[in-house]
Write a protein that holds these residues in place. Structure first.
Motif, PDB file in Angstrom:
ATOM      1  N   TRP A  19     182.722  87.991 -43.040  1.00  0.00           N
ATOM      2  CA  TRP A  19     182.817  87.928 -44.500  1.00  0.00           C
ATOM      3  C   TRP A  19     182.741  89.292 -45.168  1.00  0.00           C
ATOM      4  O   TRP A  19     183.342  89.500 -46.219  1.00  0.00           O
ATOM      5  N   ILE A  60     187.766  74.478 -40.051  1.00  0.00           N
ATOM      6  CA  ILE A  60     187.277  74.636 -41.426  1.00  0.00           C
ATOM      7  C   ILE A  60     186.906  76.099 -41.682  1.00  0.00           C
ATOM      8  O   ILE A  60     187.253  76.678 -42.713  1.00  0.00           O
ATOM      9  N   GLY A  61     186.244  76.717 -40.690  1.00  0.00           N
ATOM     10  CA  GLY A  61     185.909  78.142 -40.810  1.00  0.00           C
ATOM     11  C   GLY A  61     187.153  78.979 -41.026  1.00  0.00           C
ATOM     12  O   GLY A  61     187.201  79.826 -41.922  1.00  0.00           O
ATOM     13  N   LEU A  71     188.605  78.507 -44.503  1.00  0.00           N
ATOM     14  CA  LEU A  71     187.826  79.202 -45.533  1.00  0.00           C
ATOM     15  C   LEU A  71     188.210  80.676 -45.583  1.00  0.00           C
ATOM     16  O   LEU A  71     188.379  81.258 -46.650  1.00  0.00           O
ATOM     17  N   LEU A 123     176.304  72.057 -40.958  1.00  0.00           N
ATOM     18  CA  LEU A 123     176.859  73.410 -40.940  1.00  0.00           C
ATOM     19  C   LEU A 123     177.717  73.662 -42.177  1.00  0.00           C
ATOM     20  O   LEU A 123     177.620  74.705 -42.818  1.00  0.00           O
ATOM     21  N   ILE A 124     178.552  72.668 -42.515  1.00  0.00           N
ATOM     22  CA  ILE A 124     179.500  72.834 -43.617  1.00  0.00           C
ATOM     23  C   ILE A 124     178.817  72.658 -44.976  1.00  0.00           C
ATOM     24  O   ILE A 124     179.081  73.385 -45.920  1.00  0.00           O
ATOM     25  N   LEU A 165     181.462  79.642 -51.837  1.00  0.00           N
ATOM     26  CA  LEU A 165     182.758  79.934 -51.223  1.00  0.00           C
ATOM     27  C   LEU A 165     183.517  78.666 -50.863  1.00  0.00           C
ATOM     28  O   LEU A 165     184.684  78.705 -50.490  1.00  0.00           O
ATOM     29  N   LEU A 174     177.046  77.947 -42.846  1.00  0.00           N
ATOM     30  CA  LEU A 174     178.272  78.646 -42.446  1.00  0.00           C
ATOM     31  C   LEU A 174     178.634  79.736 -43.448  1.00  0.00           C
ATOM     32  O   LEU A 174     178.811  80.893 -43.079  1.00  0.00           O
ATOM     33  N   ILE A 194     184.588  67.592 -32.862  1.00  0.00           N
ATOM     34  CA  ILE A 194     183.702  68.103 -33.917  1.00  0.00           C
ATOM     35  C   ILE A 194     183.696  69.633 -33.905  1.00  0.00           C
ATOM     36  O   ILE A 194     183.820  70.278 -34.945  1.00  0.00           O
ATOM     37  N   THR A 249     185.011  71.975 -37.070  1.00  0.00           N
ATOM     38  CA  THR A 249     184.228  72.995 -37.764  1.00  0.00           C
ATOM     39  C   THR A 249     184.894  74.358 -37.614  1.00  0.00           C
ATOM     40  O   THR A 249     184.910  75.150 -38.563  1.00  0.00           O
TER      41      THR A 249
END
Lengths: 267, 261
Positions: A44, B41-42, B45, A188-189, A199, A194, B34, B38
């Motif tokens: 990030w 999704i990362g 983003l 996590l989400i 964000l 995360l 799963i 995830t």
């Protein structure tokens, strides 16, 4: 009441002494855990730098602050795992704990909160190292410091309730690992583990407001990293208390049904 | 005793054991799904904010993720179970049973366990790689495919060597279970190309835990970034790791004094 306080104090003292014996093992565990936020942080900060210094309202320094505080919150969030419940129920070790004149959850809460003191001491050098490498920007008021201290214990209790409930599914079925993984994926989400919730797409943020997850990660971290008004701090801690009460009530109900179900022997 | 024949026998035993529990395949598949979700999704983003990360496009990062999944499946099916059993054996003194068998001890402790259903991750990884290649819209040349496979094999060997060396520490300090967690944490760094990390971390991920060679280099082979020099360097490093791991294992074994058995 007095016997509960005595019990908690003794359990905490025992766990501090025990865990300090295994400080090297504890350290390996903590260093392994630090890899996760460092990965998020690096990715990030790279994105923020590529975009001219800000991503989703966070500068690299603020991302650093977020993920460094993350490491402490994550350590506070370690509770008796659902895998531990699975083991305890399947192997019948629970039988022994049922003999005690107290709900087994008290022992879990007391033992792990004692452990936290060892963890915080071990965490300090790691935090200094991470701060030296990643140069976080902090702007902390006294109010936020106090709120943070309360919020991390609130997070600890919420997560204790949630993961105990999850672990207690083992009373009904023994094929639980996939359910646990699904839960951890959702957490996590939806918790801010995360990325900072800001964000996330708006609808995910809205959804997370009605779920307990964000009160165990995003809220405690933001008390220290973000800028919040005192009303927001109080409202946040109030929501945490609400979730603790909800969690404890459901736990109580489920426990009564579950214990009738329990048939394992041993321990 | 031919170690390959021996490995094949153990592989078959492991497989037959696991095939008794077929529901586990679906549970494993659900867990892989799963992890994949995830991961995706990362990625989404990240690409909601930028259109490349340190020069890697979305499809290229998908390839990295595929290789990471695939290699993770290899570790969890063939490497980690053996090393965990070795840790237990050193702790309990039951390594005697392996040492007294008429085969090379290092070979034996490295092939005794095999978790067949964990190969689901290899399968899912391959699918992800396939999707990534389709999105990249490049034709993979034969040479490129060969380089990719060679890089994968060398990466797996290096990871095995590091695992063996770290596990061998058990000969001196007995309790090393928590190292598993440390290793998993560092392996997770391979989800992204090592180029994004700061220098000190990149060095660690290249030479201490060669995630760089296990994940990034194979992905580079697919995305036309691989130079012959890197391949040559990887080959040399693999050889070095093999020799080093053998050395550490032999020295460590000298400190072993069967505790019970």
């Amino acid at each position: 009441m007095k016997r509960y306080i005595d019990f908690y104090l003794s359990s905490m003292r025992i766990s501090i002494l025990q865990q300090f014996q295994y400080r090297v093992a504890n350290y390996f565990y903590m260093i392994g855990m630090i890899a996760e936020p460092v990965i998020y942080l690096v990715v990030w900060s790279t994105i923020a730098n590529q975009q001219g210094g800000v991503a989703g309202g966070y500068t690299p320094g603020e991302f650093a602050a977020y993920y460094i505080v993350w490491t402490l919150v994550r350590n506070m969030n370690i509770v008796f795992t659902p895998y531990g419940w699975e083991w305890r129920i399947r192997q019948g070790n629970l039988s022994m704990e049922l003999m005690r004149p107290m709900h087994p959850i008290h022992n879990d809460i007391a033992y792990f909160s004692g452990w936290k003191f060892v963890v915080i001491i071990l965490w300090l050098p790691l935090a200094l190292f991470l701060s030296w490498v990643f140069k976080p920007t902090f702007d902390i008021t006294w109010m936020e410091g106090i709120a943070f201290f309360i919020a991390i214990w609130g997070a600890y209790l919420i997560r204790t309730m949630l993961l105990s409930l999850l672990g207690m599914i083992t009373f009904w079925t023994t094929r639980v690992s996939a359910i646990f993984e699904l839960y951890f994926g959702l957490e996590l989400i939806l918790s801010g583990r995360l990325v900072p919730m800001t964000l996330m797409p708006q609808w995910v943020q809205n959804l997370s407001n009605y779920l307990p997850f964000k009160w165990t990660f995003f809220f405690p971290i933001e008390t220290l990293v973000g800028t919040m008004f005192i009303q927001e701090l109080v409202a946040g801690i109030g929501t945490q208390i609400l979730w603790i009460v909800i969690g404890a009530s459901i736990l109580n109900l489920v426990w009564r049904a579950a214990i009738k179900q329990f048939s394992a022997v041993g321990g | 005793m031919n170690p390959f024949k021996l490995a094949w026998t153990y592989f078959r035993i492991g497989m037959m054991n696991e095939l008794q529990y077929r529901v586990n395949f679906f549970i494993q598949l659900l867990q892989s799904a799963i992890a994949l979700t995830t991961g995706l999704i990362g990625l989404s983003l990240v690409f909601g904010q930028v259109n490349n990360l340190a020069g890697w496009s979305r499809a290229e990062l998908l390839a990295v993720m595929g290789v990471h999944l695939l290699m993770g499946g290899v570790i969890r099916s063939a490497i980690q179970p053996n090393m965990e059993r070795l840790m237990d054996d050193v702790l309990n003194g039951t390594l005697d049973f392996a040492l007294t068998k008429p085969a090379d001890a290092q070979a034996l402790v490295s092939i005794r366990e095999f978790r067949f259903w964990q190969l689901t991750d290899v399968l899912v990884g391959l699918v992800v790689i396939g999707v990534a290649v389709a999105q990249l819209q490049v034709r993979m040349e034969v040479l490129q495919v060969l380089a990719f496979i060679a890089a994968l094999i060398m990466g797996a060997i290096m990871l095995y060597c590091v695992w063996l060396m770290v596990t061998s520490i058990a000969f001196w300090v007995i309790r090393v279970n928590d190292i598993v967690n440390l290793f998993e944490g560092l392996y997770a760094a391979g989800r992204w190309p090592v180029g994004v990390y700061p220098d000190w971390l990149r060095t660690g991920l290249t030479f201490l835990v060669p995630v760089a060679f296990a994940v990034t280099v194979p992905a580079e082979a697919m995305t036309n970034r691989l130079t012959p020099e890197t391949m040559l360097f990887a080959a040399g490093l693999t050889l070095m790791f093999v020799v080093l791991a053998r050395g550490v294992w032999l020295i460590g074994l000298r400190s072993y004094s069967g505790a019970s058995a």
